[in-house]
Design an enzyme around this catalytic site. Sequence first.
Site, PDB file in Angstrom:
ATOM      1  N   ASP A   1      27.317 101.860  85.436  1.00  0.00           N
ATOM      2  CA  ASP A   1      27.362 100.868  84.512  1.00  0.00           C
ATOM      3  C   ASP A   1      27.918  99.465  84.538  1.00  0.00           C
ATOM      4  O   ASP A   1      27.870  98.702  83.760  1.00  0.00           O
ATOM      5  CB  ASP A   1      27.070 101.253  83.251  1.00  0.00           C
ATOM      6  CG  ASP A   1      29.019 102.007  82.818  1.00  0.00           C
ATOM      7  OD1 ASP A   1      29.824 101.080  83.610  1.00  0.00           O
ATOM      8  OD2 ASP A   1      29.079 101.943  81.939  1.00  0.00           O
TER       9      ASP A   1
ATOM     10  N   GLU B   1      25.174 108.344  88.523  1.00  0.00           N
ATOM     11  CA  GLU B   1      25.169 108.568  86.980  1.00  0.00           C
ATOM     12  C   GLU B   1      24.570 107.973  86.251  1.00  0.00           C
ATOM     13  O   GLU B   1      24.771 107.033  85.435  1.00  0.00           O
ATOM     14  CB  GLU B   1      26.655 107.930  86.937  1.00  0.00           C
ATOM     15  CG  GLU B   1      27.496 108.789  85.537  1.00  0.00           C
ATOM     16  CD  GLU B   1      29.027 107.487  85.760  1.00  0.00           C
ATOM     17  OE1 GLU B   1      29.543 108.827  86.209  1.00  0.00           O
ATOM     18  OE2 GLU B   1      29.597 106.646  85.351  1.00  0.00           O
TER      19      GLU B   1
ATOM     20  N   GLU C   1      28.346  97.404  79.270  1.00  0.00           N
ATOM     21  CA  GLU C   1      28.072  98.345  79.652  1.00  0.00           C
ATOM     22  C   GLU C   1      26.890  99.390  79.820  1.00  0.00           C
ATOM     23  O   GLU C   1      26.215  99.545  80.105  1.00  0.00           O
ATOM     24  CB  GLU C   1      28.479  99.932  80.007  1.00  0.00           C
ATOM     25  CG  GLU C   1      30.517  99.065  81.445  1.00  0.00           C
ATOM     26  CD  GLU C   1      31.371  98.303  80.123  1.00  0.00           C
ATOM     27  OE1 GLU C   1      31.767  97.513  80.687  1.00  0.00           O
ATOM     28  OE2 GLU C   1      31.134  97.962  79.167  1.00  0.00           O
TER      29      GLU C   1
ATOM     30  N   HIS D   1      41.844  99.698  78.367  1.00  0.00           N
ATOM     31  CA  HIS D   1      40.707  97.822  78.961  1.00  0.00           C
ATOM     32  C   HIS D   1      39.872  97.976  78.568  1.00  0.00           C
ATOM     33  O   HIS D   1      38.148  96.721  78.823  1.00  0.00           O
ATOM     34  CB  HIS D   1      41.235  98.297  81.020  1.00  0.00           C
ATOM     35  CG  HIS D   1      40.126  99.136  81.123  1.00  0.00           C
ATOM     36  ND1 HIS D   1      39.959 100.834  81.015  1.00  0.00           N
ATOM     37  CD2 HIS D   1      37.681  99.239  81.417  1.00  0.00           C
ATOM     38  CE1 HIS D   1      38.403 101.047  80.788  1.00  0.00           C
ATOM     39  NE2 HIS D   1      37.590 100.100  81.797  1.00  0.00           N
TER      40      HIS D   1
ATOM     41  N   ARG E   1      36.935  96.156  76.436  1.00  0.00           N
ATOM     42  CA  ARG E   1      36.274  94.754  76.562  1.00  0.00           C
ATOM     43  C   ARG E   1      35.983  94.782  74.738  1.00  0.00           C
ATOM     44  O   ARG E   1      36.804  94.185  73.262  1.00  0.00           O
ATOM     45  CB  ARG E   1      35.324  93.821  76.957  1.00  0.00           C
ATOM     46  CG  ARG E   1      35.275  93.571  77.965  1.00  0.00           C
ATOM     47  CD  ARG E   1      33.783  93.527  78.797  1.00  0.00           C
ATOM     48  NE  ARG E   1      33.840  92.178  79.603  1.00  0.00           N
ATOM     49  CZ  ARG E   1      33.654  92.854  80.577  1.00  0.00           C
ATOM     50  NH1 ARG E   1      32.990  93.984  81.090  1.00  0.00           N
ATOM     51  NH2 ARG E   1      33.995  92.520  82.170  1.00  0.00           N
TER      52      ARG E   1
ATOM     53  N   HIS F   1      46.007  97.317  83.016  1.00  0.00           N
ATOM     54  CA  HIS F   1      45.190  97.052  82.994  1.00  0.00           C
ATOM     55  C   HIS F   1      45.898  95.159  83.591  1.00  0.00           C
ATOM     56  O   HIS F   1      46.414  94.786  83.258  1.00  0.00           O
ATOM     57  CB  HIS F   1      44.039  97.185  82.724  1.00  0.00           C
ATOM     58  CG  HIS F   1      43.329  96.713  83.458  1.00  0.00           C
ATOM     59  ND1 HIS F   1      42.297  96.063  83.141  1.00  0.00           N
ATOM     60  CD2 HIS F   1      41.969  97.986  83.224  1.00  0.00           C
ATOM     61  CE1 HIS F   1      40.756  96.310  84.025  1.00  0.00           C
ATOM     62  NE2 HIS F   1      40.983  97.362  84.477  1.00  0.00           N
TER      63      HIS F   1
END
Length: 373
Positions: A94, A116, A130, A212, A214, A245
Amino acid sequence: MRIDIIYGTRPEFIKLAMLIHKLREYGQEVRVISTGQHKEMLKGLEEWFNITPDITLEVMREGQSIAQLSAALLGELSCLYSEEKPHWVVVQGDTQTAFVGAQAAFYHGIKIAHVEAGLRTYDKRAPFPEEINRQMISKLADLHFCPAVSSSQNLLEEKVQEHLIEVVGNTVLDALEYSREKIKAENLFPLELERYFSGEKQTSRMVLITTHRRENFGEGLEQICKAILHLAAANLEVDFLVLLHPNPQVKKTLLDYLENKFPNVDLISPLTYSDFLALLQRSYFLLTDSGGLQEEAPSFGKPVLLLRELTERPEGVVAGCVKVVGTSLENIVSEAQKLLDSEADYKAMQVDRNPFGDGKSAQFIVNRLIHEG
């Protein structure tokens, strides 16, 4: 038949590595294209899997937006496919690389295989961007390789034709099986963390933490940090390892809140894939907002407390090895403390069989691609 495989991030590469090997094993011409989204994080990984990209794109710029990255990717890939067209373009997951890779292939009349496929939250901002990337790739793809029945059902409900969908399991477990054998044979672990493997902390319980996403930027990430501090203060005999990260915004928040606050909170720099798997195996349980770790951790018998409000991977929740706790300080502390205090609660989240597959996904994908021609 020539097949182009495109990746840009560390998780994409991990989930495509064994497919690249398997296609070549079956005599297929494979061109490997790296967009370099995670350029620094990919270097050691490509060596680990013994794969060298045939083409590396230089699209990353400091401070660029998602829109700017997407425009750069589309321009580079469009130029590439104007010169030479493969039979198939394979994308995974994604990311912006996956979405724009599929977009460029579609514009040039190239068939697209999505590895996936079909994962959904149906909340267009969780995970962001995503969720929308996945949905858009599904509109473009010609073959959909789903990790589970639930993801195939999502596609069927979106009117994707059944004969274009195949449930193959998750390719991350193919990579995991390959890597576990190498780690065991070579007795690998991160040397900078030797104290957790053979030193003074080798018997301590250790909670591994990664974040990590967003959608957690800002208040969500701050709540996660406060929860870590609360847990560390209440459990001085437990070690809390926080992976930093490389995203500057995430890294700054973690350092501001957690650095030098408690001796049992350890901030660690990004690790190689093999070192991270060794650390995952050494851990007691995970606090994470990662997608891939929901899939990998069950193979090690490690419970996952998921720092998100929604998951597009319901299999782990149904199996009981993943629990969605969100980013509320109270929820995180309560659920983590249960695992630290109650052996029964801990064992209830361990599973005998990974609900995400059996490590043979690449073979199923290769069989179908060769059959389709």
